[in-house]
Design an enzyme around this catalytic site. Structure first.
Site, PDB file in Angstrom:
ATOM      1  N   ASN A  62       0.916  -1.132  -0.080  1.00 42.02           N
ATOM      2  CA  ASN A  62       0.027  -0.003  -0.037  1.00 42.02           C
ATOM      3  C   ASN A  62       0.966   1.265  -0.023  1.00 42.02           C
ATOM      4  OD1 ASN A  62       0.361   1.164   2.562  1.00 42.02           O
ATOM      5  ND2 ASN A  62      -0.371  -0.638   3.500  1.00 42.02           N
ATOM      6  N   HIS A  80      -8.555   0.637   2.626  1.00 39.20           N
ATOM      7  CA  HIS A  80      -9.524  -0.290   3.223  1.00 39.20           C
ATOM      8  C   HIS A  80     -10.508   0.657   3.861  1.00 39.20           C
ATOM      9  CE1 HIS A  80      -6.697  -3.729   4.535  1.00 39.20           C
ATOM     10  NE2 HIS A  80      -7.412  -4.206   3.746  1.00 39.20           N
ATOM     11  N   CYS A 109      -7.310  -1.154  12.576  1.00 34.17           N
ATOM     12  CA  CYS A 109      -6.687  -2.214  12.020  1.00 34.17           C
ATOM     13  C   CYS A 109      -6.331  -3.367  12.875  1.00 34.17           C
ATOM     14  CB  CYS A 109      -5.509  -1.856  10.854  1.00 34.17           C
ATOM     15  SG  CYS A 109      -5.833  -0.648  10.013  1.00 34.17           S
TER      16      CYS A 109
HETATM   17  N1  ARG Z   1       0.310  -3.606   5.917  1.00 34.90           N
HETATM   18  C1  ARG Z   1      -0.956  -4.060   5.889  1.00 34.90           C
HETATM   19  C2  ARG Z   1      -1.663  -4.138   4.540  1.00 34.90           C
HETATM   20  O1  ARG Z   1      -1.457  -3.441   3.609  1.00 34.90           O
HETATM   21  C3  ARG Z   1      -1.916  -3.080   6.700  1.00 34.90           C
HETATM   22  C4  ARG Z   1      -3.299  -3.404   7.098  1.00 34.90           C
HETATM   23  C5  ARG Z   1      -3.973  -2.342   7.631  1.00 34.90           C
HETATM   24  N2  ARG Z   1      -5.225  -2.949   8.066  1.00 34.90           N
HETATM   25  C6  ARG Z   1      -6.465  -2.289   8.027  1.00 34.90           C
HETATM   26  N3  ARG Z   1      -7.533  -3.033   8.402  1.00 34.90           N
HETATM   27  N4  ARG Z   1      -6.810  -1.084   7.297  1.00 34.90           N
HETATM   28  O2  ARG Z   1      -2.409  -4.921   4.371  1.00 34.90           O
END
Ligand code: ARG
Length: 262
Positions: free
Chosen positions: A20, A163, A257
């Protein structure tokens, strides 16, 4: 909302790949990360909420983000199918945990992406669900069906808010905060239709991950750095506690998260 959460102590948390836009390879200070995670855990425990733990696998640095394990309703859990290969092995680990805890686990067909509570929020018998970056429309449709919920699909438009829990946060049965810049125009219309009190965030507060707050009964644990929204929530009677999550932001994640209501 239940009274139990699942957390994962960040023993092996790190940023070793980039899936991301926030994951720029900034070095994680593991001791600081642990300290920040404990502040989240103590904050939740202080509410009288029960905290359950899952052990992190050494080769799964993003496992700390338990919200991505799946979506839970009652005794049922729809497990995630992660979009990126880097996270796909997490599903088996979470499945074992949920089975051992007595849950009825459901897996979606492998080709369909679905990232659990990263992209879903349940309000009564409705499920708000983001799609477009991580979860597919097919994934959220199947999850809603398995869980017996009415689906409100929300198209996400902005890569930084990949997300739903990075740009939308339910505050109660009637109210939520959101970052309009993250949603398609039709998604905004749907939010306005279903949520009487919808509080918009400015880009600064959104970028501080203010929507990635953990909420329980009018009390809010919020990533530190937001300004206007904190004043606004204060005026509306919410009790806001800010927690610095600098180390987890390097991975594009924060408090919500790392929290899965189960
Ligand atoms: N580095 C993780 C990813 O990109 C971060 C996830 C964050 N989680 C969330 N529920 N927004 O998957």
């Amino acid at each position: 909302m239940t009274n139990t959460v699942l957390l994962c102590p960040p023993i092996f948390f790190d940023v070793t790949y980039s899936i991301n836009p926030w994951m720029q390879g900034d070095k994680v200070d593991k001791a600081i990360a642990m300290d920040q995670w404990f502040k989240l855990k103590y904050g939740i425990e202080a509410w009288g909420v029960e905290v359950k733990l899952i052990g992190q696998e050494p080769r799964l640095p993003d496992m700390v983000f338990t919200a991505n394990a799946g979506t839970v309703r009652g005794n049922k859990v729809v497990l995630s199918n992660f979009k990126h290969p880097e996270r796909q092995l997490e599903t088996d680990v979470y499945e074992r945990w949920f089975k051992a805890a007595g849950y009825e686990t459901h897996r979606l067909p492998r080709k369909i992406n679905f990232e659990g509570c990263g992209d879903t929020v349940i309000m009564g018998d409705k499920m708000f669900a983001g799609y477009g970056w991580r979860s597919d429309l097919g994934g959220i449709r199947r999850a809603a069906k398995i869980l017996g919920l009415e689906l409100i699909p929300l198209k996400l438009n902005h890569p930084n808010f990949y997300h739903l829990d990075t740009c939308f946060c339910l505050l109660g049965q009637q109210s939520a905060m959101y970052y309009p810049g993250a949603f398609s125009p039709s998604a905004i219309k749907k939010l306005k239709k279903h949520i009487p009190e919808l509080i918009p965030l400015d880009v600064h507060d959104a970028t501080m991950f203010a929507c990635n707050s953990v909420v329980h009964d009018g009390r809010i644990l919020m990533p530190a750095g937001a300004q206007k929204i904190v004043e606004e929530l204060d005026i509306r009677g919410y009790e806001v506690t800010q927690i610095n999550t600098s180390e987890f932001l390097k991975s594009g994640g924060s408090l919500q998260c790392m929290t899965l209501w189960i």
